[in-house]
Design a protein around this motif. Structure first.
Motif, mmCIF file in Angstrom:
data_model
loop_
_atom_site.group_PDB
_atom_site.id
_atom_site.type_symbol
_atom_site.label_atom_id
_atom_site.label_comp_id
_atom_site.label_asym_id
_atom_site.label_seq_id
_atom_site.Cartn_x
_atom_site.Cartn_y
_atom_site.Cartn_z
ATOM 1 N N TYR A 45 104.210 81.244 49.593
ATOM 2 C CA TYR A 45 102.925 81.270 48.894
ATOM 3 C C TYR A 45 102.583 82.715 48.542
ATOM 4 N N ILE A 46 102.068 82.933 47.336
ATOM 5 C CA ILE A 46 101.809 84.279 46.845
ATOM 6 C C ILE A 46 100.304 84.548 46.850
ATOM 7 N N GLU A 47 99.898 85.663 47.432
ATOM 8 C CA GLU A 47 98.522 86.149 47.357
ATOM 9 C C GLU A 47 98.560 87.556 46.788
ATOM 10 N N VAL A 48 97.764 87.809 45.748
ATOM 11 C CA VAL A 48 97.866 89.099 45.077
ATOM 12 C C VAL A 48 96.536 89.461 44.435
ATOM 13 N N ALA A 49 96.223 90.765 44.421
ATOM 14 C CA ALA A 49 95.062 91.283 43.711
ATOM 15 C C ALA A 49 95.518 91.739 42.336
ATOM 16 N N MET A 93 100.024 79.942 44.208
ATOM 17 C CA MET A 93 99.595 81.321 44.439
ATOM 18 C C MET A 93 98.080 81.438 44.334
ATOM 19 N N TYR A 94 97.567 82.532 44.873
ATOM 20 C CA TYR A 94 96.156 82.885 44.738
ATOM 21 C C TYR A 94 96.105 84.266 44.101
ATOM 22 N N ILE A 95 95.425 84.353 42.951
ATOM 23 C CA ILE A 95 95.291 85.617 42.238
ATOM 24 C C ILE A 95 93.823 86.029 42.282
ATOM 25 N N SER A 96 93.555 87.166 42.890
ATOM 26 C CA SER A 96 92.179 87.657 43.007
ATOM 27 C C SER A 96 91.908 88.650 41.887
ATOM 28 N N ARG A 97 91.145 88.202 40.886
ATOM 29 C CA ARG A 97 90.772 89.112 39.801
ATOM 30 C C ARG A 97 89.576 89.963 40.224
ATOM 31 N N SER A 98 89.490 91.158 39.667
ATOM 32 C CA SER A 98 88.409 92.073 39.996
ATOM 33 C C SER A 98 87.092 91.573 39.419
ATOM 34 N N ILE A 99 86.009 91.748 40.173
ATOM 35 C CA ILE A 99 84.678 91.427 39.658
ATOM 36 C C ILE A 99 84.101 92.615 38.895
ATOM 37 N N ILE A 100 84.861 93.714 38.826
ATOM 38 C CA ILE A 100 84.405 94.923 38.142
ATOM 39 C C ILE A 100 85.148 95.131 36.834
ATOM 40 N N THR A 101 86.477 95.013 36.850
ATOM 41 C CA THR A 101 87.290 95.359 35.679
ATOM 42 C C THR A 101 87.778 94.151 34.895
ATOM 43 N N SER A 102 87.393 92.937 35.282
ATOM 44 C CA SER A 102 87.781 91.742 34.531
ATOM 45 C C SER A 102 86.526 90.959 34.160
ATOM 46 N N ASP A 103 86.706 89.868 33.398
ATOM 47 C CA ASP A 103 85.572 89.019 33.022
ATOM 48 C C ASP A 103 85.433 87.843 33.987
ATOM 49 N N ARG A 104 85.806 88.042 35.232
ATOM 50 C CA ARG A 104 85.753 86.974 36.227
ATOM 51 C C ARG A 104 84.342 86.421 36.388
ATOM 52 N N ILE A 105 83.326 87.286 36.335
ATOM 53 C CA ILE A 105 81.940 86.847 36.436
ATOM 54 C C ILE A 105 81.393 86.642 35.035
ATOM 55 N N SER A 106 81.037 85.398 34.712
ATOM 56 C CA SER A 106 80.443 85.075 33.414
ATOM 57 C C SER A 106 78.925 85.141 33.542
ATOM 58 N N THR A 107 78.264 85.877 32.638
ATOM 59 C CA THR A 107 76.823 86.056 32.747
ATOM 60 C C THR A 107 76.209 86.340 31.388
ATOM 61 N N GLU A 131 67.828 91.843 42.804
ATOM 62 C CA GLU A 131 69.080 92.583 42.936
ATOM 63 C C GLU A 131 70.141 91.587 43.408
ATOM 64 N N LEU A 132 71.192 91.441 42.641
ATOM 65 C CA LEU A 132 72.287 90.538 43.010
ATOM 66 C C LEU A 132 73.530 91.368 43.321
ATOM 67 N N GLU A 133 74.050 91.184 44.509
ATOM 68 C CA GLU A 133 75.282 91.864 44.922
ATOM 69 C C GLU A 133 76.373 90.813 45.140
ATOM 70 N N ILE A 134 77.495 90.995 44.473
ATOM 71 C CA ILE A 134 78.648 90.112 44.641
ATOM 72 C C ILE A 134 79.780 90.924 45.260
ATOM 73 N N GLN A 135 80.366 90.381 46.326
ATOM 74 C CA GLN A 135 81.439 91.056 47.042
ATOM 75 C C GLN A 135 82.743 90.280 46.898
ATOM 76 N N ASN A 136 83.813 90.999 46.656
ATOM 77 C CA ASN A 136 85.164 90.443 46.661
ATOM 78 C C ASN A 136 85.902 91.092 47.826
ATOM 79 N N LYS A 137 85.916 90.408 48.962
ATOM 80 C CA LYS A 137 86.469 91.003 50.179
ATOM 81 C C LYS A 137 87.983 91.135 50.134
ATOM 82 N N PHE A 138 88.649 90.330 49.316
ATOM 83 C CA PHE A 138 90.111 90.452 49.188
ATOM 84 C C PHE A 138 90.468 91.811 48.596
ATOM 85 N N ARG A 139 89.656 92.271 47.655
ATOM 86 C CA ARG A 139 89.883 93.566 47.014
ATOM 87 C C ARG A 139 89.045 94.685 47.634
ATOM 88 N N ASN A 140 88.156 94.325 48.556
ATOM 89 C CA ASN A 140 87.256 95.296 49.161
ATOM 90 C C ASN A 140 86.420 95.996 48.095
#
Length: 421
Positions: free
Chosen positions: A61-65, A141-155, A212-221
């Motif tokens: 199984y693949i896990e990757v940031a 696999m599990y691919i963790s996209r960045s919440i900062i540099t990708s469009d993972r969060i739609s808003t 204030e909304l804070e979103i954390q991605n702990k896989f990527r810290n």
């Protein structure tokens, strides 16, 4: 004599053990060589530099940031010329998973890249299997996209704009199964109320307050914070379609071919409305002020702003086009696969990755022939559009399709489409 016999037995026993070890070493080397031979021609490359050569058996199984995955077919033996593969992701409907596109074929040495994340299944066939369907082997696999540099969060949050009637934050990569590494905190700075979400991120904030909304991605810290204000009182600008005295509400950032009436309550100490206007065929931005309940008619893009007596600033955006663009309207001569295969609604402005929508022009357009217009996409990585107005979704995000009359570039219309994973 007995001691000599014992010595001879010891020597023989040692030789037997030595031969056994030698045999084990040869066997281990053979197994190692065999393991190399069990590698497939499929290679997965991630934008963090990680490379995975897919094994024929016991692939882990693949896990990757990573914000993307690249699939390469590379048969260095020259025994095969290519192979078929699919990428599957969770589906929002009854069926738990769906392919993001039809079965794809890569020739030897070719690479295909996908911007996606979450729970992903890579399905492949060996190069010597030339059949189009069936017989796939799956790699999860599990691919963790960045919440900062990708469009993972739609808003609908816009950088630089802080006052809203409602703000939405949606995370679509892991919407079905959740993500143990995802955590978010919503703080109402006026009341002190704190709400949290684990594994998922779906916030629809419409109660008045300062947030204030804070979103954390702990896989990527990593973490990201948004600040905004929800107001449902007189500080807001009201936008209305104004078409032959028929008045309908207009949302922020909307497109319309009618006039737009802009108004605000008179008890806020506001003296006028400031505006910025840009015609479709010009880079010049006109700036000025107008009175309350002014109706804008000129075709182009607008930003209107008011400032209240207590210093609060509210801005809204809209575009007045020459005509409307319709998506898969009922009664059309053809429909996109979003309607025909994916259950999409007629006239809808959303579509899923791998599916299409067909665009048509309403009766206000100078011509109904789509070949007399140029269709362009604001982001071809999200969606492309053909000369016939067929939109093909490539990756999740928001895209603007522009339609311009070839014989008169001042005649323009636009439509906003939302692409879901």
């Amino acid at each position: 004599m007995k001691s000599v016999k014992k010595l001879m037995l010891a020597i023989v026993f040692a030789m037997i053990i030595s031969l056994g070890l030698f045999s084990s070493t040869l066997s281990a080397k053979a197994e190692s060589a065999n393991a190399i031979e069990q590698m497939t021609p499929w290679i997965l490359t991630f934008d963090n530099g990680q490379i995975v050569h897919i094994k024929k058996e016991n692939q882990q199984y693949i896990e990757v940031a990573s914000n993307s995955i690249s699939v390469t077919y590379m048969d260095t033996t020259g025994e095969t010329s290519g192979g078929y593969f699919e990428i599957w992701v969770p589906d929002i409907g009854v069926v738990p998973e769906r392919p993001i596109s039809d079965t794809m074929y890569l020739e030897n040495g070719q690479t295909q890249t996908f911007d996606l994340g979450g729970t992903v299944t890579f399905r492949y066939k060996t190069g010597d299997d030339t059949s189009y369907s069936g017989g796939f082997t799956s790699v999860s696999m599990y691919i963790s996209r960045s919440i900062i540099t990708s469009d993972r969060i739609s808003t609908n949050y816009v950088e630089g704009q802080y006052v809203y009637e409602r703000v939405d934050f949606c995370e679509w990569d892991t919407f079905r199964y959740g993500d143990q590494y995802l955590y978010s905190i919503l703080r109402n700075l006026r009341t002190g109320e704190v709400k949290t979400q684990s594994d998922f991120c779906f916030w629809y904030v419409e109660e008045p307050g300062e947030y204030e909304l804070e979103i954390q991605n702990k896989f990527r810290n990593e973490s990201r914070t948004w600040y905004f204000i929800i107001e449902k009182n007189s500080s807001f600008i009201t936008l209305e379609n104004w078409n032959n005295q028929v008045i309908t509400p207009l949302n922020n950032c909307d497109y319309t071919w009618a006039g737009v009436k802009v108004s605000y309550p008179t008890n806020l100490g506001i003296s006028n409305i400031s505006y910025e206007y840009q015609a479709f065929d010009s880079a010049y931005v006109e700036k000025g002020t107008v009175d309350n309940e002014f109706i804008f008619w000129r075709k182009g893009q607008y930003k209107v702003t008011v400032t209240t007596s207590d210093g609060k600033v509210c801005s809204k955006f809209f575009t007045i086009t020459n005509f409307d663009i319709l998506c898969d309207p009922q009664g059309a001569s053809t429909y996109g696969t979003e309607v025909l295969q994916n259950g999409g609604e007629y006239g809808g402005t959303t579509l899923s990755v791998g599916y299409t929508r067909c665009l048509f022009l309403d009766g206000n357009a100078p011509s109904q022939s789509r070949l007399k217009y140029n269709f362009t996409s604001s982001n071809n990585d999200i969606a492309t559009v053909s000369e016939y107005g067929t939109v093909t979704a490539k990756q999740a995000g928001v895209v603007i399709i522009t339609c311009t009359l070839k014989s008169n570039p001042t005649i323009v219309s636009k439509i906003v489409l939302i692409v879901r994973p």
